[in-house]
Design an enzyme around this catalytic site. Structure first.
Site, PDB file in Angstrom:
ATOM      1  N   CYS A 122      88.525 -61.340  16.845  1.00  0.00           N
ATOM      2  CA  CYS A 122      88.023 -62.047  15.795  1.00  0.00           C
ATOM      3  C   CYS A 122      89.237 -62.894  15.019  1.00  0.00           C
ATOM      4  CB  CYS A 122      87.841 -60.995  14.606  1.00  0.00           C
ATOM      5  SG  CYS A 122      87.166 -61.712  12.848  1.00  0.00           S
TER       6      CYS A 122
ATOM      7  N   GLU B  28      82.658 -66.532  16.285  1.00  0.00           N
ATOM      8  CA  GLU B  28      82.926 -66.352  17.684  1.00  0.00           C
ATOM      9  C   GLU B  28      82.691 -67.498  18.493  1.00  0.00           C
ATOM     10  OE1 GLU B  28      85.273 -65.333  19.505  1.00  0.00           O
ATOM     11  OE2 GLU B  28      84.948 -63.241  18.799  1.00  0.00           O
TER      12      GLU B  28
END
Length: 355
Positions: free
Chosen positions: A2, A141
């Site tokens: 992340c 992402e």
């Protein structure tokens, strides 16, 4: 992993979005917004749709963890179950000594659940029960499963209530979005398991920081990326992670899941640059969409459109009727080439021979 999130709700909205239901002083069940606590010093939280590590973002803690157990006196307002305060994304290792919170040189925005117990940066937080919940609209992402160099970014977020688009405030920012009777009716925030710590610099500055717990992706999210944050899907998941006095860290870690109900959509590649904060970065985008033009890119395009074409140093004069006439005359003169002596001889007419 992340590496980028979005946090666009104001502090009071974040607190309302994390409401919990409990008995009030009169014994009635009502929703109570979480309490907000400022970070020491001048480290404030600013809502943004493109958040990178070292930024200060909202983190949720147990009220018991922050203040200790406090019994309610008769007529006293019931304390909130949770406390929210900004912390710096990227846990400062407890062994680090220095003047700057970002000078340690370690990448600690994520911690792998597989080796979290062995890492000197994270184990002290585990042993002290310093578990927190990282709050955000969602995270970005970049798809890594197709092996492309120019990777497509996606925005990942929790399933939303009917009619609510977390990237579109017009769908939920209403006067009745929250009430003590009905609670929060706006967007559902994504809640991620994290660890936090408190660190003091050699200059005496106190900084609270956190790291996001990650794990191997399950089958669904694995189509997008091989790692996923440890998402706390239910209220019970949140309570179990935060209640360190009831649940030891080994059991809490074992409860984390890599298969949860999350959704995602492609977004503009403008999010690739963490400095970009303009435009609808969280909104769905076509997979073949080009990055949205920024002020600098527009300026460059304008400059290029005005630049004259390169002509090897020859300056081209403007085209006018007179210039056209001159060019025509020059062409005709060029065509009138004097014949060579041989050509003149060949053109001579032969003399008549005598019979």
């Amino acid at each position: 992993m992340c590496g980028r999130t979005a946090c666009t709700l104001a502090p009071d909205e974040v607190c309302k979005a994390c409401s919990s239901r409990a008995l009030d002083s009169k014994g009635n069940k009502q929703y109570r917004a979480a309490d907000w606590r400022d970070h020491p010093g001048n480290h404030n939280y600013s809502p943004r749709q493109n958040v990178a590590p070292t930024s200060f973002t909202p983190v949720m803690l147990s009220e018991r963890h922050v203040r200790g157990v406090k019994r309610q006196s008769e007529g006293e307002e019931v304390p909130s179950k949770y406390v929210i305060q900004p912390m710096m994304w990227g846990l400062i290792p407890p062994f680090y000594k220095g003047p700057s919170a970002t000078g340690h040189g370690f990448k600690t925005n994520n911690c792998r659940v597989e080796d979290i117990e062995e890492k000197k940066s994270y184990k002290p937080s585990l042993l002290k029960g310093q578990r927190c919940v990282v709050l955000c609209d969602g995270f970005y992402e970049w798809q890594s499963t197709k092996g492309e160099k120019d990777k497509q970014p996606y925005f990942i977020y929790a399933p939303q209530p009917e009619g609510v688009e977390i990237w579109n405030r017009d769908t939920w920012d209403k006067p009745d979005v929250w009430s003590a009777e009905e609670g929060w009716k706006g967007p559902r925030l994504l809640k991620i398991a994290g660890l936090f710590s408190s660190w003091t610099s050699t200059e005496g500055e106190e900084v609270m920081s956190y790291t996001v717990v990650t794990m191997e992706s399950g089958k669904k999210f694995g189509e997008l990326h091989h790692r996923v944050p440890a998402i706390l899907e239910t209220d019970q998941d949140v309570e179990d992670w935060l209640d360190h006095s009831r649940l030891g860290y080994k059991e809490a870690l074992a409860n984390l899941k890599n298969e949860t109900e999350i959704t995602w959509h492609p977004v503009s590649k403008s999010v690739n640059n963490s400095r970009n904060q303009e435009g609808d970065l969280m909104s769905p985008a076509s997979l073949d969409q080009k990055p949205k033009e920024t002020a600098s890119s527009k300026l460059m395009a304008s400059w290029l459109s005005k630049a004259p074409p390169k002509q090897s140093g020859i300056k081209k004069e403007p085209t006018t009727p007179d210039s056209i006439k001159k060019e025509s005359q020059a062409a005709s003169v060029k065509k009138e080439v004097k014949p060579s002596p041989l050509a003149k001889w060949l053109k001579k007419e032969p003399k008549n021979e005598k019979e």
